[in-house]
Write an enzyme that holds these catalytic residues in place. Structure first.
Site, short mmCIF file in Angstrom:
data_model
loop_
_atom_site.label_atom_id
_atom_site.label_comp_id
_atom_site.label_asym_id
_atom_site.label_seq_id
_atom_site.Cartn_x
_atom_site.Cartn_y
_atom_site.Cartn_z
N TRP A 88 0.83 -1.20 0.00
CA TRP A 88 0.00 0.00 0.00
C TRP A 88 0.87 1.26 0.00
O TRP A 88 0.57 2.23 -0.67
CB TRP A 88 -0.98 0.00 1.18
CG TRP A 88 -1.97 -1.12 1.07
CD1 TRP A 88 -2.12 -2.17 1.92
CD2 TRP A 88 -2.94 -1.31 0.02
NE1 TRP A 88 -3.12 -3.00 1.47
CE2 TRP A 88 -3.64 -2.50 0.32
CE3 TRP A 88 -3.28 -0.60 -1.13
CZ2 TRP A 88 -4.66 -3.00 -0.50
CZ3 TRP A 88 -4.30 -1.09 -1.94
CH2 TRP A 88 -4.98 -2.28 -1.62
N ASP A 128 -1.73 6.85 6.26
CA ASP A 128 -2.76 5.92 5.80
C ASP A 128 -3.05 5.00 6.99
O ASP A 128 -2.21 4.19 7.37
CB ASP A 128 -2.23 5.12 4.60
CG ASP A 128 -3.19 4.02 4.14
OD1 ASP A 128 -4.24 3.82 4.78
OD2 ASP A 128 -2.87 3.36 3.14
N LYS A 147 -12.10 -1.77 6.63
CA LYS A 147 -11.31 -2.68 7.47
C LYS A 147 -11.82 -2.66 8.91
O LYS A 147 -12.03 -3.69 9.50
CB LYS A 147 -9.83 -2.30 7.44
CG LYS A 147 -9.25 -2.08 6.05
CD LYS A 147 -8.91 -3.36 5.33
CE LYS A 147 -8.68 -3.20 3.83
NZ LYS A 147 -7.66 -2.26 3.42
C1 PLP Z 1 -7.09 -1.82 2.04
C2 PLP Z 1 -6.04 -0.78 2.13
C3 PLP Z 1 -5.91 0.23 1.17
C4 PLP Z 1 -6.79 0.31 -0.06
O1 PLP Z 1 -8.01 0.80 0.25
P1 PLP Z 1 -9.12 1.07 -0.88
O2 PLP Z 1 -10.20 1.70 -0.07
O3 PLP Z 1 -9.48 -0.25 -1.45
O4 PLP Z 1 -8.53 1.98 -1.89
C5 PLP Z 1 -4.93 1.19 1.36
N1 PLP Z 1 -4.11 1.16 2.41
C6 PLP Z 1 -4.19 0.19 3.35
C7 PLP Z 1 -3.25 0.21 4.50
C8 PLP Z 1 -5.16 -0.80 3.23
O5 PLP Z 1 -5.24 -1.77 4.16
#
Ligand code: PLP
Length: 356
Positions: A99, A166, A190
């Protein structure tokens, strides 16, 4: 048979959040209308988004000079919106997994990217420390929890430049000192709600420093000004987030979440560390409380498929590791009950007994 949901994302949500969302789909607050068929500009929906923002602020103790936005596009769109709005000449990134790499790729469209440290040398099994953040970077970007590899940064670091995080997969899992960050963002799917909505926590004074024109939808200022209602937001997903936030508050907030998460992770990591056949993949101090990755020791590798089948037969769902790690990944988000962790542990112990 009872099912245990270890999915990495979309993933387990509090049962009460799902039930109340289902009720709101049939009839929102006795209005006779479904949540799905009311205007995002109605009083009813305004009350929903206002409460969601207020609870987010309350639970994470977000200072008054920050905004909480609910947007579309996923965390992946934030990979692009962050540099679009903040990157003048140079940004610094910490490379801790897939990511993070995707975020880096987007930033490169807008300027120079300094990767201050990377754990790619060991397949992202640790979070680097002892690096220098360049003081002339426009911001420093980190991924606090690496969902695929199961590593996590457990504290809020100090940065000489605006810190952007993030937090897709560990938001609301522990108390966070929001004042250390300029932006915190993530996909809801998540630890917060269903897919389709992205949260952004942002300090307004970091905006307005780049010279490039920013298209309306990609400009944070648009969404701040319109209270996330510039265009039609993901109304249903926001509602479920609200229900999850209420659930967290009722249970006792962030301190309680962290306590529960630590307890669950400890149980599972202890089992892995005491096992003759399983072994953890991540260095101990970087181990994630959210995504717990483990494989079988070399001499037992050929038993991985058998364990997967056995675990499935016992109701374990979603424990297959990501293809870039292999083995197993048990995602233990806020809503996963400790009983599910115990059931997985029983399953691992039983398999070990039969196979060692
Ligand atoms: C799942 C995830 C993403 C991607 O998220 P989307 O909403 O599908 O774009 C980005 N960063 C992390 C750490 C993730 O776990």
């Amino acid at each position: 048979m009872k099912k245990h949901n270890f999915n990495a994302g979309p993933s387990i949500l509090p049962r009460i959040a799902i039930e109340n969302s289902a009720k709101a789909i049939l009839d929102l607050n006795g209005s006779g209308l479904s949540l799905l068929e009311i205007s995002h500009r109605s009083k009813d929906f305004q009350a929903i988004i206002d409460e969601a923002v207020a609870l987010f602020k309350e639970l994470l103790n977000i200072p008054a000079n920050y905004h909480v936005l609910f947007l579309g596009g996923g965390a992946s769109l934030q990979f692009c919106m962050v540099p679009y709005n903040l990157l003048k000449t140079k940004a610094a990134y910490l490379e801790t997994g897939v990511w993070a790499q995707k975020a880096i790729k987007e930033a490169k469209f807008f300027g120079q990217v300094d990767i201050v440290a990377s754990s790619s040398d060991k397949n992202f099994t640790y979070v680097p420390k002892n690096y220098t953040i360049p003081a002339d970077a426009d911001y420093f970007h980190i991924t606090t929890n690496n969902t695929i590899y199961g590593s996590e940064l457990h504290s809020d670091i100090d940065s000489p430049v605006p810190l952007v995080a993030d937090m897709s997969s560990d938001i609301l899992s522990r108390p966070v000192n929001v004042s250390k960050y300029a932006i915190i963002y993530g996909g809801a799917q998540k630890n917060l709600g269903p897919a389709g909505v992205t949260f952004v926590i942002l300090r307004e004074d970091i905006l307005g420093k780049v010279d490039r024109p920013i298209p309306t939808m990609l400009n944070y200022k648009t969404h701040i000004k319109e209270g996330s209602l510039f265009n039609t937001p993901p109304c249903f997903a926001i509602y479920t987030c609200l229900e999850t936030l209420r659930w967290i508050k009722n249970l006792g907030g962030m301190v309680k979440m962290e306590e529960m998460n630590k307890k669950k992770a400890q149980l599972l990591y202890d089992t892995i560390d005491n096992s003759k056949i399983f072994v953890g993949t991540v260095e101990k101090e970087s181990r994630s409380l959210m995504n717990i990755c483990f494989v079988m020791k070399e001499q037992y590798k050929d038993k991985e498929d058998a364990f997967m089948e056995f675990a499935k037969s016992k109701g374990m769902l979603g424990i297959k590791g990501h293809r870039s790690v292999g083995g197993f990944r048990a995602s233990c988000y806020n809503a996963l009950p400790i009983e599910s962790v115990q059931a997985l542990i029983d399953c691992m112990n039983e398999f070990e007994k039969a196979n060692v």
